[in-house]
Design an enzyme around this catalytic site. Structure first.
Site, short mmCIF file in Angstrom:
data_model
loop_
_atom_site.label_atom_id
_atom_site.label_comp_id
_atom_site.label_asym_id
_atom_site.label_seq_id
_atom_site.Cartn_x
_atom_site.Cartn_y
_atom_site.Cartn_z
N HIS A 258 -0.94 3.30 1.37
CA HIS A 258 -1.98 2.26 1.31
C HIS A 258 -2.98 2.72 0.26
O HIS A 258 -3.66 3.74 0.45
CB HIS A 258 -2.66 2.07 2.65
CG HIS A 258 -3.80 1.09 2.60
ND1 HIS A 258 -3.67 -0.15 2.04
CD2 HIS A 258 -5.10 1.20 2.99
CE1 HIS A 258 -4.83 -0.78 2.10
NE2 HIS A 258 -5.71 0.02 2.67
N ASP B 110 -6.20 2.24 -1.59
CA ASP B 110 -7.55 1.77 -1.89
C ASP B 110 -7.88 2.25 -3.30
O ASP B 110 -7.95 3.47 -3.53
CB ASP B 110 -8.55 2.33 -0.89
CG ASP B 110 -8.19 1.98 0.54
OD1 ASP B 110 -8.21 0.79 0.87
OD2 ASP B 110 -7.89 2.91 1.32
N ASP C 76 -4.88 -3.39 6.15
CA ASP C 76 -6.17 -2.88 6.61
C ASP C 76 -7.28 -3.91 6.41
O ASP C 76 -8.46 -3.57 6.38
CB ASP C 76 -6.51 -1.59 5.84
CG ASP C 76 -7.61 -0.78 6.52
OD1 ASP C 76 -7.89 -1.04 7.71
OD2 ASP C 76 -8.19 0.08 5.86
N HIS D 182 -11.04 -4.67 0.19
CA HIS D 182 -11.98 -4.61 1.31
C HIS D 182 -13.00 -3.48 1.19
O HIS D 182 -14.12 -3.63 1.66
CB HIS D 182 -11.22 -4.50 2.64
CG HIS D 182 -10.16 -3.45 2.67
ND1 HIS D 182 -8.83 -3.75 2.50
CD2 HIS D 182 -10.21 -2.12 2.83
CE1 HIS D 182 -8.12 -2.65 2.58
NE2 HIS D 182 -8.92 -1.64 2.77
#
Length: 914
Positions: free
Chosen positions: A16, A18, A128, A353
């Protein structure tokens, strides 16, 4: 003999990613390069390492190839072979803080980029995302995706992403998720998070302990023997010994099939089992059946300045630049697809996010400000070119009768509804170019001594329009011609402000500033006033009275409803973090209810009146020293005991309250210099309407939410997300409060159903899994916020209240032009549409076909009729999807008009082939 089917452990390798969070972007970027290098070496050297899911976002490819362009052919090889899965998104965006059109562009651009590599992963991936909007199933279905995988929204997720047991909204980790329009997808809840197969041991003893726990955890929630294990986590490096680890697992558990799997394979396996009836979860996924402390909802108010920049950037791109460029395309100008893609990508790089939510370290958000500016500069350049191209095609020759010094200008309404309102336009009364060879001092003398004289604004019919003129004096400017070097000049500029009447939807109206005889004839037309008493403003719809404490009493003349005590300011302490708000225990909110305000009239014209309200207020300077100690010790924020200090700092709030001649709402602009830390400021709007539920604008949907949270909710605050507005309505009256980039609200349980809108939240740490100081999240310095109070009859869709709130989001556009003939009339719109309860969303041009694309959505839960009239030459019209695919699209011949039914909450896209 047991008939129990053999269980399968699907191990899906992923990371994941980010792009920015607790490290700045480039530090994460360096780690990404290392990860991708190792991934491709592993795929090349280990045939048992089957595949890798690249987090659902194609921007990772751009980020990698920016540094390693020589690896493109190798990367493309593994994608085409199905060993690296990419798409469907460009980035993994936050759902509640990004617009519907931004999400569509995200899907469109993600598909376009993935298609270049020959493969698009049709996986609705929300690993997420901090809650997911209700229209996601419809967006998935219109994108050819029949599934959604997510980690938040249906169950609680605790500190450091640990999973807590409670009563679930779904019986299993597999469920049916249904949107408000009836679209259904197979939902896969990461019930044990998206890292439940992370770092699988190869050592037999360690593996036995690992798999005993992990298999039991997965079976606890799974409805089928197909068990999902996500082999990765945030920024997780590749597990290079995975093949060895899986071989160990196979020896330890001969009753289990361990497969290095992928999402298509796993989803097909799940669909092949029908043993258990799945729960149907409807609408938004907002973690309502939790204690309310881990929902991360207050990211809606972290670093409000970012949300304001995002609202402006989205509105300029989707509601101004795109429709104006489409308008210009009808006049023969090329539609700048490449610039739009670049501008959207730059804007969307702020939409993950951890970015738009304002929950990263300070370096991340500084870079975001630059990206917002870059995207905005491109959008403004497109707007400038497009509005001039359209204005050049407008017939302004009727103004020639008023003399050569008549100054025509065009006002554009790029909203989806006819619009009346106040517009300010800057005009050059005279220009002298440097190329004319006049000495600079002489140019300045001529410009400064120019007599403006008596002037008047006329509409296309020659009717005078009330206006005010402000002399801006001498200013420097320049042209950048396509065929010559830059052309500097000096100009005498004025700013005129007027009410533009009935400008058609997505259309224009021309005006002219004229002097001479016409001006003399109409010099006394501006005598009316909206000021009807001491600090009282009034039009035909509303009466607005400012009280001594600065609150407003607004009366809706249409039904006699009076709203009192509007616009109280509230201040409370905040000892939480960028993710969540926490008020100090036992603290009573401070408000301006008992603060005497200074009130005066600052604008009094026939088209608008403005009151200035000033509160000289003081608030505590910060939290006490205990807060930093608790932050360093990573004390869970609901358990913190810090209080606020006794010392105060000034909190002077200057509020401008405006009422327009034909305005349906009261516009509010408040500005203040924040010098306090660790606090929250809100504006309060008591509705005094009896209602147990309220309505709020979300992505392609007007959502109905309960005023009272679920019984599991323990957090004293019940703040929620909004986009354009929130509305409390009864049978005969309603009050909507619209905003520009203020994404957090709460309907208070105070007996008055007060709408509270967060204007500022100041905190000093990121929060989450460690101690990350963020002093810039205190948001010290100047701030300005804008709201609109919109009373209505209780029917927000039909009364036009929601349309008013949407129009509030979109700035007027204007441009000065010359006197010339043209193919467009002085009052013009290229198409006309109608549909009660239907909202217009987008007007673009498809890059592949050149067809014009129009999009609406039904705001209601009932079917609605939609009618489109396109008077220009049209070959056909067709209904398509958000991906604007023509294959299989339903086709209608458009003989100047088209009628169709929009289903409940349906998103409707119509293609126009010319």
């Amino acid at each position: 003999m047991s008939n129990k089917p053999k269980r399968t452990a699907h191990i899906i390798s992923h990371t994941h990613w980010d792009r920015e969070w607790y490290l700045p972007y480039e530090k994460h970027h360096v780690r990404l390069i290392r990860l991708m290098d190792v991934l491709m070496d592993t795929l090349e050297n280990d045939t048992e390492y089957k595949s890798f899911y690249l987090d659902g976002q194609t921007i990772i490819l751009e980020d990698y190839l920016q540094v390693r362009p020589e690896q493109k052919e190798r990367l493309e090889k593994y994608i085409r072979e199905g060993r690296i899965f990419i798409g469907p998104w460009y980035i993994l965006q936050d759902a509640f803080l990004t617009s519907g059109e931004a999400n569509i562009r995200n899907m469109q651009i993600g598909h376009k980029d993935a298609r270049r590599y020959g493969q698009i992963s049709k996986v609705g991936y929300f690993p997420d995302t901090f809650g997911i909007v209700g229209q996601a199933p419809q967006l998935m279905r219109q994108s050819g995706i029949d599934n959604a995988l997510f980690g938040r929204g249906v169950k609680p997720t605790g500190f450091n992403n640990t999973v807590a047991d409670s009563e679930y909204e779904s019986s299993f980790s597999e469920l049916i998720w249904e949107g408000p329009d009836g679209s259904k997808v197979l939902g896969i809840l990461f019930a044990n998070w998206y890292s439940n197969g992370n770092e699988i041991p190869a050592d037999p003893e360690e593996a036995k302990a690992f798999w005993d726990r992990k298999l039991a955890d997965a079976e606890k929630y799974a409805s089928t023997p197909e068990l999902l294990f996500m082999n990765g986590c945030d920024h997780q490096p590749i597990q290079t010994d995975l093949a060895e680890a899986l071989e160990t697992a196979r020896k330890l558990y001969p009753d289990t099939e361990f497969v290095h799997s992928n999402f298509p394979q796993y989803l097909e396996s799940v669909k092949g089992h029908q043993e258990n009836e799945l729960s149907v979860v409807r609408g938004e996924l907002r973690s309502q059946r939790t204690d309310g402390w881990g929902t991360l909802v207050n990211t809606a108010s972290a670093r409000v300045y970012l949300k304001q920049m995002n609202q402006q950037g989205q509105a300029l791109l989707e509601k101004v630049a795109e429709p104006l460029a489409a308008y210009a395309h009808l006049t023969g100008q090329a539609y700048p697809h490449h610039l739009f893609t670049y501008a959207w990508k730059t804007l969307m790089q702020n939409h993950p996010h951890d970015s738009i939510c304002g929950c990263s370290v300070d370096e991340v958000h500084r870079e975001m400000v630059t990206r917002f500016a870059k995207s905005r500069d491109v959008a403004e350049s497109i707007i400038e070119d497009s509005k001039r191209a359209v204005a050049d095609a407008v017939d302004t020759s009727s103004f020639a009768q008023y003399g050569e010094d008549a100054l025509p200008f065009v006002v554009f309404n790029t909203t989806g509804w006819e619009r009346t309102g106040t517009v300010s336009v800057e005009l050059d009364v005279q220009r002298i170019y440097f190329r004319d060879g006049i000495p600079l001092d002489e140019i300045s003398r001529r410009i400064q001594t120019l007599e403006l004289g008596e002037r008047v604004v006329l509409d296309p019919s020659g009717k005078p329009v009330p206006f005010t003129l402000e002399d801006l004096g001498q200013r420097f400017g320049y042209d950048l011609p396509d065929d010559r070097f830059r052309q500097p000049y000096m100009a005498r500029a004025v700013r005129i402000t007027l009410q533009a009447d009935a400008v058609p939807a997505h259309g224009l109206r021309a005006y002219a500033l004229v002097s001479g005889q016409a001006a003399a004839q109409h010099s006394d037309n501006a005598s009316a006033s909206l000021i009807t008493g001491n600090n009282v403003m009034e039009n035909s719809i509303l009466r607005v009275a400012a009280q001594p404490n600065g609150t407003l009493t607004v009366t809706d003349k249409r039904n006699g409803r009076e709203y009192r005590d509007l616009l109280v300011y509230e201040d409370t302490g905040d000892i939480g973090n960028e993710y969540m708000y926490k008020q100090p225990e036992g603290e009573a909110p401070l408000t301006t209810r008992d603060v005497q305000a200074s009130i005066r009239v600052v604008e009094d014209t026939p088209y608008r009146a403005t009151l200035e309200i000033v509160h000289d207020w003081e608030v505590p300077a910060s939290a006490d020293e205990l807060l930093q100690k608790e932050q360093i010790e990573v004390v869970y924020y609901p358990e913190r005991k810090a209080q606020r200090v006794k010392e105060t700092v000034p909190m002077k709030i200057r509020t401008l309250v405006r009422l327009e001649k034909d305005g349906k709402g009261v516009k509010v602009e408040a500005s203040f210099n924040n010098q306090a830390k660790d606090h929250r400021v809100r504006a309060l709007f008591p509705t005094d309407i009896e209602a147990s539920r309220h309505r709020v604008d979300s992505m392609f949907e007007i959502v109905t939410r309960d005023n009272q949270p679920a019984i599991e909710w323990q957090n004293p605050s019940n703040a929620q997300h909004q986009q354009a507005f929130v509305d409390v309505s009864g049978e005969t009256a309603g009050l909507a409060v619209a905003n520009l980039g203020l994404n957090e609200y709460e309907v208070l349980r105070d007996g008055r159903n007060t709408i509270a809108v967060t204007l500022l939240r100041s905190v000093g740490e990121l929060g989450d899994w460690g101690w990350f100081p963020t002093p810039e999240a205190q948001c010290l310095g100047e701030h300005a916020v804008q709201l609109e109070i919109i009373p209505h009859d209780g029917r927000g869709e039909e009364s036009g209240a929601y349309a008013e709130a949407y129009q509030f989001q979109i700035p007027w556009t204007s441009v000065q032009t010359g006197i010339h003939t043209g193919e467009l009339s002085a009052v013009h719109a290229p198409f006309v549409w109608s549909g009660e309860g239907v909202a217009f969303s987008a007007w673009t041009v498809n890059e592949d076909s050149g067809d014009h694309m129009l999009r609406w959505y039904n705001m209601k839960q009932q079917p609605a009729s939609l009618r489109l009239e396109w008077p220009q030459s049209v070959s056909r019209a067709y209904k398509t999807t958000i991906l604007e695919e023509t294959e299989g699209a339903s086709v209608e011949q458009l003989s100047e008009s088209l009628e169709l039914e929009a289903g409940p909450c349906e998103i409707v896209t119509i293609g126009i082939e010319r």
